[in-house]
Design an enzyme around this catalytic site. Structure first.
Site, PDB file in Angstrom:
ATOM      1  CE1 TYR A  47     -37.259  33.313  52.486  1.00  0.00           C
ATOM      2  CE2 TYR A  47     -35.916  34.730  52.270  1.00  0.00           C
ATOM      3  CZ  TYR A  47     -35.699  33.048  52.685  1.00  0.00           C
ATOM      4  OH  TYR A  47     -35.224  32.582  53.364  1.00  0.00           O
ATOM      5  CG  HIS A 105     -37.287  27.180  51.849  1.00  0.00           C
ATOM      6  ND1 HIS A 105     -38.077  28.726  51.008  1.00  0.00           N
ATOM      7  CD2 HIS A 105     -36.880  27.745  52.558  1.00  0.00           C
ATOM      8  CE1 HIS A 105     -36.951  29.544  52.108  1.00  0.00           C
ATOM      9  NE2 HIS A 105     -36.649  28.861  53.002  1.00  0.00           N
TER      10      HIS A 105
END
Length: 274
Positions: A47, A105
């Site tokens: 992110y 992830h």
């Protein structure tokens, strides 16, 4: 705030997602959420906002041990040395001695899952992580992690909302008492186009988004992390905790399409059907 327990950790069922929040916007969103009562913040290496989240953790009056913090290692960094390097960078950016959940992830096609999970557990043993987990793991990979490898998986974070079913995966995880964390729980803003949800919203004096969140949060072993930048959106999401759906409401939601997947990158695994 309602919580769910996993690996002896109590986790707030509703958290703040930060995907696509950057810099000052991210910093302010996290501070606002914490001041409002949120205690579950979700970020990731990918992110590119861990610095902003870390600044907010330093600037808030909420003690660090009252905040559940999740971050994630990117799928291209799943070799043991790469995981350690990524974790050290994440912890430094987050300005914290530990993270509560550290997750894979995305699964990588060529990953050595056993070696990756073993590395996460070693970091946990060193005190850097309270619990380990995964994201975007379909049922077969969950079974490999939990049954074949025997890893203490604290959660699996996947796309889940009123337009995307996760029946098989959720059933397995509920049986194993492993929470499913729903990302994109508001179907990336597409809910308002469904009149059925609008009717339910009118019935409950709520919004379609609140109905969708309430449906998720009432389920056993389900958490949700909607992204919300503004104070109004954050407060609206909290309002979902006060909505009580009935059987008629659930029947209407059950008839909505359940095959609408909005997050499906080229490196995604083969998804379960239903």
């Amino acid at each position: 705030m309602e919580t769910t327990k996993t690996q002896q950790i109590e986790v707030p069922k509703l958290g703040l997602g930060t995907f696509k929040l950057q810099g000052k916007d991210c910093h302010e969103a996290v501070l606002t959420a914490l001041a409002m009562g949120y205690r579950h913040i979700d970020t990731a290496e990918m992110y590119a906002n861990e610095d902003a989240v870390g600044d907010a953790l330093q600037d808030t009056d909420v003690p660090r041990d009252q905040i559940h913090l999740t971050t994630k290692v990117w799928w291209q960094n799943l070799a043991p040395d790469a995981i350690r390097k990524a974790f050290d960078q994440s912890r430094r950016k987050l300005k914290t001695d530990y993270v509560d959940f550290y997750l894979i992830h995305w699964p990588a096609p060529d990953m050595d899952l056993g070696a990756a999970l073993e590395t996460l557990l070693r970091i946990k043993d060193d005190g850097g992580i309270r619990a380990i987990g995964v994201c975007n793991f379909p049922l077969a990979l969950m079974k490999q992690a939990v049954e074949d490898i025997g890893a203490p998986i604290a959660c699996n974070q996947v796309e889940y909302h009123v337009l995307l079913g996760q029946t098989q995966l959720l059933g397995y995880m509920q049986d194993k008492c492993i929470p499913l964390t729903a990302y994109a729980p508001l179907a990336q803003g597409r809910l308002a186009s469904f009149p059925e949800l609008q009717l339910l919203a009118e019935k409950h004096g709520a919004t379609a988004a609140q109905i969708a969140l309430a449906w998720l949060l009432e389920q056993d072993c389900v958490m949700a992390i909607p992204k919300a930048r503004s104070e109004a959106s954050q407060r609206s999401n909290l309002g979902a905790l006060d909505i009580r759906l009935d059987q008629d409401d659930r029947a209407i939601i059950a008839k909505l399409p359940k095959d609408q997947r909005f997050v499906n990158p080229t490196f995604a695994p083969k998804w379960d059907v239903g």
